[in-house]
Design a protein around this motif. Structure first.
Motif, PDB file in Angstrom:
ATOM      1  N   TYR A  96       0.944  -1.154   0.061  1.00 46.49           N
ATOM      2  CA  TYR A  96      -0.188   0.000   0.254  1.00 46.49           C
ATOM      3  C   TYR A  96       0.885   1.274   0.098  1.00 46.49           C
ATOM      4  O   TYR A  96       0.596   2.230  -0.720  1.00 46.49           O
ATOM      5  N   ALA A  97       2.059   1.264   0.759  1.00 40.16           N
ATOM      6  CA  ALA A  97       2.707   2.327   1.036  1.00 40.16           C
ATOM      7  C   ALA A  97       3.536   2.619  -0.496  1.00 40.16           C
ATOM      8  O   ALA A  97       3.721   3.616  -0.838  1.00 40.16           O
ATOM      9  N   ILE A  98       3.858   1.468  -1.188  1.00 38.80           N
ATOM     10  CA  ILE A  98       4.645   1.775  -2.364  1.00 38.80           C
ATOM     11  C   ILE A  98       3.747   1.928  -3.501  1.00 38.80           C
ATOM     12  O   ILE A  98       4.091   3.158  -4.133  1.00 38.80           O
ATOM     13  N   SER A  99       2.472   1.532  -3.495  1.00 41.70           N
ATOM     14  CA  SER A  99       1.763   1.782  -4.821  1.00 41.70           C
ATOM     15  C   SER A  99       0.995   3.085  -4.656  1.00 41.70           C
ATOM     16  O   SER A  99       0.829   3.839  -5.642  1.00 41.70           O
ATOM     17  N   ARG A 100       0.903   3.745  -3.639  1.00 37.87           N
ATOM     18  CA  ARG A 100       0.476   5.002  -3.261  1.00 37.87           C
ATOM     19  C   ARG A 100       1.410   6.202  -3.278  1.00 37.87           C
ATOM     20  O   ARG A 100       1.027   7.339  -3.186  1.00 37.87           O
ATOM     21  N   ASN A 101       2.902   5.732  -3.344  1.00 38.94           N
ATOM     22  CA  ASN A 101       3.776   6.732  -3.310  1.00 38.94           C
ATOM     23  C   ASN A 101       4.969   6.497  -4.303  1.00 38.94           C
ATOM     24  O   ASN A 101       5.924   6.569  -4.404  1.00 38.94           O
ATOM     25  N   TRP A 102       4.375   5.611  -5.523  1.00 39.11           N
ATOM     26  CA  TRP A 102       5.117   5.212  -6.711  1.00 39.11           C
ATOM     27  C   TRP A 102       5.963   6.570  -7.341  1.00 39.11           C
ATOM     28  O   TRP A 102       6.920   6.457  -7.932  1.00 39.11           O
ATOM     29  N   HIS A 103       5.244   7.705  -7.133  1.00 31.60           N
ATOM     30  CA  HIS A 103       6.012   8.795  -7.657  1.00 31.60           C
ATOM     31  C   HIS A 103       7.463   9.199  -7.049  1.00 31.60           C
ATOM     32  O   HIS A 103       7.987  10.133  -7.538  1.00 31.60           O
ATOM     33  N   ARG A 104       7.442   8.636  -5.730  1.00 29.22           N
ATOM     34  CA  ARG A 104       8.538   8.952  -5.264  1.00 29.22           C
ATOM     35  C   ARG A 104       9.754   7.912  -5.343  1.00 29.22           C
ATOM     36  O   ARG A 104       9.526   6.667  -5.367  1.00 29.22           O
ATOM     37  N   ARG A 105      10.961   8.393  -5.691  1.00 32.04           N
ATOM     38  CA  ARG A 105      12.116   7.571  -6.127  1.00 32.04           C
ATOM     39  C   ARG A 105      12.395   6.610  -4.973  1.00 32.04           C
ATOM     40  O   ARG A 105      12.711   5.251  -5.127  1.00 32.04           O
ATOM     41  N   ALA A 106      12.392   6.782  -3.707  1.00 30.94           N
ATOM     42  CA  ALA A 106      12.724   5.777  -2.384  1.00 30.94           C
ATOM     43  C   ALA A 106      11.825   4.541  -2.491  1.00 30.94           C
ATOM     44  O   ALA A 106      12.160   3.624  -2.280  1.00 30.94           O
ATOM     45  N   TYR A 107      10.627   4.878  -2.583  1.00 30.40           N
ATOM     46  CA  TYR A 107       9.639   3.878  -2.875  1.00 30.40           C
ATOM     47  C   TYR A 107       9.594   2.819  -4.040  1.00 30.40           C
ATOM     48  O   TYR A 107       9.516   1.604  -3.948  1.00 30.40           O
ATOM     49  N   ARG A 108      10.292   3.615  -5.155  1.00 29.42           N
ATOM     50  CA  ARG A 108      10.228   2.794  -6.432  1.00 29.42           C
ATOM     51  C   ARG A 108      11.441   1.888  -5.924  1.00 29.42           C
ATOM     52  O   ARG A 108      11.433   0.751  -6.486  1.00 29.42           O
ATOM     53  N   TRP A 109      12.538   2.372  -5.599  1.00 32.95           N
ATOM     54  CA  TRP A 109      13.658   1.721  -5.338  1.00 32.95           C
ATOM     55  C   TRP A 109      13.550   0.575  -4.364  1.00 32.95           C
ATOM     56  O   TRP A 109      14.212  -0.621  -4.432  1.00 32.95           O
ATOM     57  N   ALA A 110      12.727   0.733  -3.171  1.00 30.63           N
ATOM     58  CA  ALA A 110      12.364  -0.271  -2.499  1.00 30.63           C
ATOM     59  C   ALA A 110      11.824  -1.403  -2.852  1.00 30.63           C
ATOM     60  O   ALA A 110      11.909  -2.627  -2.740  1.00 30.63           O
ATOM     61  N   PHE A 111      10.867  -1.306  -3.832  1.00 25.10           N
ATOM     62  CA  PHE A 111       9.849  -2.202  -4.709  1.00 25.10           C
ATOM     63  C   PHE A 111      11.024  -2.903  -5.476  1.00 25.10           C
ATOM     64  O   PHE A 111      11.021  -4.231  -5.477  1.00 25.10           O
ATOM     65  N   PHE A 112      12.021  -2.155  -6.284  1.00 24.58           N
ATOM     66  CA  PHE A 112      12.876  -3.105  -6.983  1.00 24.58           C
ATOM     67  C   PHE A 112      13.798  -3.838  -6.164  1.00 24.58           C
ATOM     68  O   PHE A 112      14.297  -4.892  -6.478  1.00 24.58           O
ATOM     69  N   TYR A 113      14.150  -3.358  -4.960  1.00 28.23           N
ATOM     70  CA  TYR A 113      15.118  -4.198  -4.021  1.00 28.23           C
ATOM     71  C   TYR A 113      14.432  -5.317  -3.716  1.00 28.23           C
ATOM     72  O   TYR A 113      14.994  -6.449  -3.574  1.00 28.23           O
ATOM     73  N   LEU A 114      13.039  -5.393  -3.465  1.00 26.94           N
ATOM     74  CA  LEU A 114      12.598  -6.569  -3.097  1.00 26.94           C
ATOM     75  C   LEU A 114      12.269  -7.486  -4.045  1.00 26.94           C
ATOM     76  O   LEU A 114      12.452  -8.733  -4.014  1.00 26.94           O
ATOM     77  N   LEU A 115      11.910  -6.916  -5.504  1.00 25.15           N
ATOM     78  CA  LEU A 115      12.045  -7.906  -6.497  1.00 25.15           C
ATOM     79  C   LEU A 115      13.256  -8.558  -6.817  1.00 25.15           C
ATOM     80  O   LEU A 115      13.538  -9.555  -7.113  1.00 25.15           O
ATOM     81  N   ALA A 116      14.499  -7.925  -6.522  1.00 23.83           N
ATOM     82  CA  ALA A 116      15.842  -8.403  -6.800  1.00 23.83           C
ATOM     83  C   ALA A 116      15.865  -9.221  -5.756  1.00 23.83           C
ATOM     84  O   ALA A 116      16.844 -10.535  -6.386  1.00 23.83           O
ATOM     85  N   SER A 117      15.484  -9.390  -4.402  1.00 23.52           N
ATOM     86  CA  SER A 117      15.812 -10.623  -3.784  1.00 23.52           C
ATOM     87  C   SER A 117      15.012 -11.731  -3.790  1.00 23.52           C
ATOM     88  O   SER A 117      15.574 -12.910  -3.432  1.00 23.52           O
TER      89      SER A 117
END
Length: 279
Positions: A96-117
């Motif tokens: 929820y935090a990532i999807s509603r703050n997708w315009h912020r770089r930190a949240y996008r990178w957090a999502f990519f970090y989770l996918l990389a794991s």
């Protein structure tokens, strides 16, 4: 005539595929149940597909006592329940935090970090996990539950993010106008709408936790606190040629997973039609 023939062709093909898939599941299940209900004499006759005549509970009784089934079942159930609840809550909040703050770089990178794991193989992390859980005193079922949540988090967040993008934001805006903050909006409005995806995530988390052998065998130091898959492996040599005891143990271990999967699947299908009421 040609159109009818072309429609019958795919229909027969689908029927054959469904029949093959059904047999792939039903036959091993039938053999397991049939062998578990046989007497010792019937189990060693080499006919796995024969019906138990008469059915016997000797194998189930011996497996129950030999593997200390109630204790191992309770430990596996507690670990799986904690993994399911923790995974759903943490993944839903993070998504929820990532999807509603997708315009912020930190949240996008957090999502990519989770996918990389997701691409890190388990053997690479096995030794550090053993050392870390040992130093923190987490070499027990609680530590296994925490690790199950951590390992399910990336995939679950990905599922929740994809589902959250399909929910209309007008509902959240209306809640914000009514004075609801982000936390209240999530738990009173968004989280109930995530029921279908929560069920799906819960199924994956439960099956992964219940059937896991590698992590409990590496992390839990006390053999008395091991889960069902590990207990079965420990007592595998004592099964010897007592195939009815071995199959009875397998049947008791997989029965909860089958029951949960069947009922959860029905719940997921019924929940797909749920959603926000549009005015």
């Amino acid at each position: 005539m040609t159109a009818t023939t072309s429609r019958r062709g795919p229909m027969w093909g689908r029927t054959l595929l469904l029949a093959a898939g059904t047999l792939t599941v039903i036959l091993p299940l039938y053999v397991t149940v049939a062998m578990a209900l046989k007497t010792p004499e019937q189990a060693v006759d080499g006919r796995a597909f024969s019906l138990p005549a008469p059915p016997s509970l000797i194998g189930i009784t011996e497996a129950w006592q030999l593997t200390h089934f109630p204790r191992a079942f309770a430990i596996s159930a507690l670990i799986s329940a904690a993994a399911v609840v923790g995974t759903i809550l943490l993944a839903a909040m993070a998504a929820y935090a990532i999807s509603r703050n997708w315009h912020r770089r930190a949240y996008r990178w957090a999502f990519f970090y989770l996918l990389a794991s997701l691409f890190i193989p388990f053997p690479v992390l096995a030794l550090p996990q053993i050392q870390l859980t040992g130093r923190l005193g987490l070499d027990n079922p609680f530590g296994v539950a925490v690790l199950h949540i951590v390992f399910q988090l990336s995939f679950s967040v990905m599922l929740f993010v994809a589902y959250l993008r399909s929910l209309p934001r007008e509902l959240e805006e209306a809640a914000k106008v009514d004075g609801a903050g982000p936390v209240r909006t999530f738990f009173t409005l968004i989280f109930p709408l995530l029921a279908p995806m929560s069920a799906t995530v819960g199924i994956f988390a439960f099956l992964a936790s219940w059937n896991d052998f590698m992590m409990p065998s590496l992390i839990i130091a006390d053999p008395q606190l091991q889960t069902l898959p590990v207990i079965q492996k420990i007592f595998q040599t004592q099964f010897s040629n007592n195939y009815h005891v071995a199959f009875a143990s397998y049947m008791m271990a997989m029965a909860p997973a089958i029951v949960v999967y069947v009922f959860s699947q029905r719940w997921v299908m019924s929940s797909v039609t749920q959603g926000a009421v549009k005015g």
